[in-house]
Design a protein around this motif. Structure first.
Motif: not given
Length: 110
Positions: A7, A10, A23-24, A26, A36-40
């Motif tokens: 990922g 951001q 995944s998903g 923060s 930052t927030r990790l993608k799912p």
């Protein structure tokens, strides 16, 4: 073996590598420290992940990514080169126009 995903932070745009288990979530970016927030993860990876896998480290910073400062300096150098080439081409164009006018004036003189 746990599947790793890739990922991007951001906040700073740096590459992040993380396991499906994270995944998903923060997290704090290991590069800039900002949240930052990790993608799912895709559903097929979540279903394929074995349930008894112990969570790995949340993030492993990519060693191959250049530092943001180095990337920014490279981009600034590219812009500088483009500006220099533009000025040179503009000067050549102005010179050609002046030569054309001089030649035109020479042709009309008796």
């Amino acid at each position: 073996m746990a599947t790793n995903l890739i990922g991007v932070c951001q906040a700073c745009g740096r590459r992040l590598e993380f396991s499906v288990e994270h995944s998903g979530q923060s997290i704090s970016c290991p590069h800039c420290g900002r949240p930052t927030r990790l993608k799912p993860a895709p559903p097929e990876l979540i279903e394929a992940a074995p349930p008894d896998v112990a969570p790995s480290q949340p993030l492993a910073a990519s060693e191959t990514e250049p530092e943001p400062d180095a990337t920014q300096r490279r981009l600034q150098r590219s812009y500088l080169k483009l500006a220099i080439v533009t000025v040179i081409l503009l000067a050549l164009l102005i010179g050609l126009v002046q030569v054309a006018e001089w030649l035109r004036n020479q042709a009309h003189q008796p």
